[in-house]
Enzyme design. Sequence first.
Site, mmCIF file in Angstrom:
data_model
loop_
_atom_site.group_PDB
_atom_site.id
_atom_site.type_symbol
_atom_site.label_atom_id
_atom_site.label_comp_id
_atom_site.label_asym_id
_atom_site.label_seq_id
_atom_site.Cartn_x
_atom_site.Cartn_y
_atom_site.Cartn_z
ATOM 1 C CD GLU A 65 -89.511 101.666 16.810
ATOM 2 O OE1 GLU A 65 -89.834 101.418 17.979
ATOM 3 O OE2 GLU A 65 -90.130 102.495 16.107
ATOM 4 C CG ASP A 67 -93.119 101.141 15.951
ATOM 5 O OD1 ASP A 67 -93.108 100.441 14.927
ATOM 6 O OD2 ASP A 67 -93.017 100.680 17.095
ATOM 7 C CE1 TYR A 99 -103.084 103.869 19.742
ATOM 8 C CE2 TYR A 99 -103.862 105.411 21.397
ATOM 9 C CZ TYR A 99 -102.828 104.830 20.693
ATOM 10 O OH TYR A 99 -101.535 105.204 20.961
#
Length: 822
Positions: A8, A107, A447
Amino acid sequence: MCILIICEKPSVAKKIANALGKPKKKTIYNVPYYELERNGKKIIVASAVGHLFTLVEKNNTKFGHYPVFDVKWEPASAEKGKKYVDNYIKALKKLSKEADEIYIATDWDIEGELIGYHALKYCCSKTKAKRMRFSSLTKNEIIKAFENPDEIDYGLVDAGESRHIIDWYYGINLSRALMNAIKAVNRWKTMSVGRVQGPALAFLTERELEIKKFVPKPYWVIEALLKDNLKAIHEKEKFWDEKEAKNVYEKVKNEKFGKVVEIKRTVRKIKPLPPFDLGTLQREAYNYFKFSPKETQEIAQSLYEKGLCLHPDTLILLPDGVKKIKDLDDEGNILCLNKDLKLTKSKYKLLKRTVKEKLIKITLNDGTELIATKEHPILVYRDKLIFVPSGELKENEQVVTLNYGEVYIQKIKKIEEIDYEGEVYDLTVEKYHNFIANGVVVHNCSYPRTSSQKLPKDKNYLENILNTLKNHPIYGKWVKEILTKGDLKPVEGKKEDPAHPAIHVVDIPKDEELSEKEKKIYDLIARRTLSAFWDNAEREYLNIKININGEIFKLSGSRTLKEGWHEIYYFPKFDECELPKLNKGDLIPIQKITITKKETQPPKRYTVASIIKELEKRKLGTKATRAEIVEKLIKRGYVIDDGSLKVTDLGISVVETLKKFCPEIIDEKMTRDLEEKLEKIQFRKIKKDEVLDEAEQKLRKILEEFKKKEKDVGMFLIKKLDSNNSSNTEKNKNESKKVVGKCPMCGGDLILKKGRYGEFYGCSNYPKCKYTESINKEVIKKCPKCGGELIIREGKYGKFLGCSNYPKCKYTEKLNKKVDKT
């Protein structure tokens, strides 16, 4: 055999190349790439720079034409300041010609999948490639992802393309429609409006208009200032009738004592605050540190990526086989162990980061190897099943592994440290918070983009986190006590997120790894996590009624009896107002009694923190995009952030225009429905073309109606803008009129004015009345021209003597001229 790996961004390409071998850095078209050999194969690692392609109109029609729905993907160099993108496109085109296979290593999320797919399709002229999926940029994770590649997730690609296309449809067409409406009445102004920003701006405008239209209502408050600076307020609190208020005041104003007639004591237990969801974290970070929601989200993501990580080549067990973690899709399904130690399917998200540190290499008796950061927990058996950080494992430790779907215990044969620089990966797992890496059961990472206020239910997982934190120099004392209690039942909130638990601390990062802002957010999260396990706080509230000549006044006090969780999470402040010991019947000396006229206040504007909560409540945007929505409204000049979000006249005018002529654009329901459909594309529950066709038809209908009223829209919008500008000018003009007294000649107002020689007082009835007066009226002597007074004035060249009858008499003298004051 040549393999091209497309990453990326350049920094990731370097990490992947270093993880796979000993690369040589090369350049083509001033773009860096890497070459290496692995297992007899030539590997080229190159990169994009984010999105290489952007949407443009397919047929370049005349300027401002709408509606337009025929779009295509073109190089992003078409956008201002992105010319450099062309070199990356040329580099990938050239390098792909010598490749036999292509691996996408972008990603693991929707945007990453889209970036990789577009590079593959438009640079390499292919639509099929192997997919490296990794959640962290450790060497093991990268190698595992390379050796166990997956396929491109076209559900993610379709979801990403659909969102970009629909946002383009709305943004371009609505902006052109507004600008054409203004052009239709021979005016010009750059305008823009977006799919989600429209409804968000609409409810902000509602609040702004409510504030503008607010008419304050007067009320009176009567207070008694008691001994020791205690304040008691009349039990009525607000008197809406002036006469009634003054009658009560006359009745009590001269009283010297009040009598205690009632004492009510209440002790309340205050539970710990629930763990953080993203919105609450953003609000707290704004309240305590003034970090914007977007900044907090970026910091939380950064901390998250510094968390638990595995080597990129780690093999991950999926429902349809095994893949290297680096080759995993950004999102998908994975196999984990449930509470009965049976394999079960769960959703996951992939993470990755770059490290330069020593990793732990664990070798089991059967030769299985697992390489992880020291913090990454592994499931072991120590009289019971418990997750233990890799750095704390010992040889002969019994590790839980899987073989052909059956759970086994294996001993560790060898533990060694290895130097590593590169990408590492991790997963967040929706259910049970574990996954199978190289056949070993490991824990998942925490997360940050979550709407859950609940910590994982897994007691072993919670124990593992606490054991990791018990040696922390600040938090350790609380952790040890929590572990001693043994009953790990943290407080939790009502909100749930099926994909993720609440944001919580999972390990201790090295202090030097964190920026000052990261340290603040980490501390906020760590304290909030630990306080959820702590005791209730206890507070005492006293409400005392005092009789003053037949009128009842209230005296309130509060104090903390037990600090509880507030000792750990001390950020919210408790009011401490301790009252002296009082008994019923006591007489309290009164120092004075006051009556004060006040006015009701308009509703408060939203702040950048409170609007996140409101957007969440209204289901506008996603937890990942809400901060960006606010940023765009500010950037477009529709909203000003001066501590609170104030909608500008431009913002109000746009909303009022849209509300009158095409209310669907700012309709929250339509936006919410579309958001749900975009999510369904990702999981293949609905087809991309169906959603795009429906969005086009709805928007086409709206724009057709808009076009019919184009001139009316333009006239209405310009009228609104001009009206607001005019009223603002008049307001500013009026605010500058500081009235200092009455004019002795005509009775008008004497106001502050600015003239050629500086400020002076002049009559508001000028030019009808030309009376003026100096600000510094120091009379020096008589004016030789008219007999008036010579006074000190100040002009552009400094101070001088001027006649007080200016402008009728314009006589002046230099100030340093010798004068006779007699």
